[in-house]
Enzyme design. Structure first.
Site, short mmCIF file in Angstrom:
data_model
loop_
_atom_site.label_atom_id
_atom_site.label_comp_id
_atom_site.label_asym_id
_atom_site.label_seq_id
_atom_site.Cartn_x
_atom_site.Cartn_y
_atom_site.Cartn_z
CG ASP A 1 51.65 -12.47 74.71
OD1 ASP A 1 51.01 -13.24 75.46
OD2 ASP A 1 51.94 -11.30 75.02
CG ASP B 1 47.75 -11.52 74.61
OD1 ASP B 1 48.09 -12.39 75.44
OD2 ASP B 1 48.42 -10.50 74.39
CG ASP C 1 48.73 -15.24 77.33
OD1 ASP C 1 48.96 -15.75 76.21
OD2 ASP C 1 49.05 -14.07 77.61
CB SER D 1 47.86 -10.30 78.50
OG SER D 1 48.81 -11.31 78.44
MG MG Z 1 49.73 -12.36 76.88
#
Ligand code: MG
Length: 448
Positions: free
Chosen positions: A241, A239, A237, A96
């Site tokens: 999400d 990844d 960020d 992340s």
């Molecule tokens: Mg993340």
């Protein structure tokens, strides 16, 4: 809080080559394969350790008889969407927002949500204690590569909005060399935006900035916003999400304000409950209530928000929206997980609908003063017990740590899930009140 030993609130994470190794990830693959037989999707972000760790999780899954679909590099919410649509579980190799040397695994359930505490404890027990039965030669899994599947995710996001809604809007996108380098520019281009990018090449050394989209790291994006006359800066960020924003002047929009702006739009069209952790600014509650929605608070962690939203849905109670005050927002008519690409598209749709600059959206929000402090070297449970006694006359919420709710202010005192310290948050509409309440709490914590 939950007795988990390997997994935190967002999967298992560690430093590559030290506590995050192919051996550990292989055992996660074996354990998951023995728990969720069937067809499993795997994916990863752009980290340099991704190929080795992804191979390890696939080895474990295949050896326990699961069929594996390798979706390649894609955002976590894209893999979650694909799992919800097609698979029996998923494994995402990502750390992340953590620095480049980290990596980890997020385990995804068939409904697309991250694995909850109870099942994670079962998974950990298998990883740590049990010998997992391996499949014989004629029952091992098969692997296919399907990096084209990510298109289903971008299609699903684009279909949520009227065609061409972004026409005439220039956006500057900084995916930070992470998992959304292809998807977010594609989504916004298909919505009609003119898209300029920075750090738009996939690169696990993260040469442009750290995976955490901090105001400091986004200064170059601010310059790009100003030099291109963009209406909005968008960053993710590692990844993707989460999504955060800069206004047309390149100024960072604080994430609770972002939550408030988007909640205002969502709640205008969709009535029900807005779900968020107890650490969220009261700004979001106020905006939800103004729009005829109610709110529900959860412990800190997006899985608790997502599961509370699912529980409302299962009880046939309308759920409007959810998220955390860090740019991780959840759209129940799309999927029950944080989605940075969806959030980017939503903010463009809001700009198109409001016909004003992004800074006006921020200026229209009620203002709050937020004070944050970390306390080290204390015994967290004794501190919380003492505060419960000291503030017994107030409205106390014990969802996570202790939240003290007053008419014009609130405070949260909560042990950190990841570090040996206690976090204190105090918020009020008036700076003076926030300061006085903060001093009152510190006095009770540290009696002279
Ligand atoms: Mg993340």
């Amino acid at each position: 809080m939950t007795g988990k030993r390997l997994f935190g609130t967002n999967g298992v994470r560690g430093i590559t080559g030290a506590d995050m190794t192919p051996t550990l990830v292989l055992s996660i693959g074996l354990a998951l394969g023995s728990m969720r037989a069937g067809s499993i999707a795997v994916g990863r972000d752009t980290r340099t350790s991704g190929p080795a760790l992804c191979s390890a999780v696939k080895a474990g899954l295949l050896a326990t008889g699961c069929d594996v679909t390798d979706c390649g590099i894609l955002p976590t919410p894209a893999l979650q969407y694909l799992v919800k649509e097609h698979f029996d579980a998923g494994a995402m190799i990502t750390a992340s927002h953590n620095p480049p040397e980290y990596n980890g695994v997020k385990v995804i359930e068939p409904d697309g949500t991250e694995m909850g505490d109870e099942e994670t404890l079962r998974l950990e027990a298998k990883i740590l204690d049990e010998r997992v039965p391996l499949s014989p030669w004629n029952a091992t899994g098969r692997e296919v590569h399907a990096s084209h599947l990510v298109r289903e995710y971008t299609d699903a996001v684009v279909k949520k909005f009227p065609a061409g809604i972004g026409e005439g809007i220039t956006v500057a996108v900084d995916p930070g060399c992470g998992a959304a380098c292809a998807t977010t520019p594609e989504i916004l281009t298909r919505l009609g935006c003119r898209v300029v990018t920075l750090n738009g090449q996939m690169d696990g050394t993260f040469p442009g900035r750290l995976p955490e989209p901090s105001p400091d790291g986004l200064r170059p994006l601010g310059n790009l916003v100003r030099s291109t006359g963009a209406a909005l800066g968008i960053a993710h960020d590692g990844d993707a999400d989460r999504a955060v924003f800069l206004d047309e002047n390149g100024e960072f929009i604080e994430e609770n304000q972002e939550f408030g702006i988007i909640a205002g739009q969502v709640c205008r069209d969709r009535k029900g409950t807005v779900v968020m952790p107890v650490s969220t600014s009261r700004l979001v509650e106020e905006i939800a209530r103004r729009n005829g929605c109610d709110v529900q608070y959860t412990p800190v962690g997006s899985i608790y928000v997502a599961r509370a939203m699912r529980a409302l849905e299962a009880a046939h109670r309308p759920v409007a929206f959810g998220g955390e005050g860090n740019g991780g927002l959840i759209y129940p008519d799309h999927q029950y997980c944080r989605d940075g690409g969806m959030t980017a598209a939503m903010m463009v749709a809001i700009l198109a609908r409001e016909h004003g600059p992004a800074s006006d959206l921020v200026a229209a929000l009620p203002s709050f003063t937020l004070i944050k402090e970390k306390i080290r070297g204390a015994d967290p449970s004794a501190m919380i017990r003492n505060l419960c006694t000291a503030f017994a006359g107030d409205h106390i919420d014990r969802t996570d740590g202790i939240r003290i709710n007053r008419e014009e202010s609130w405070a949260l005192i909560r042990p950190s899930g990841t570090e040996p310290l206690v976090r204190v948050i105090v918020e009020s509409t008036e700076e003076k009140i926030a300061r006085a309440f903060f001093d009152e709490i510190m006095e009770k914590i540290r009696p002279s």
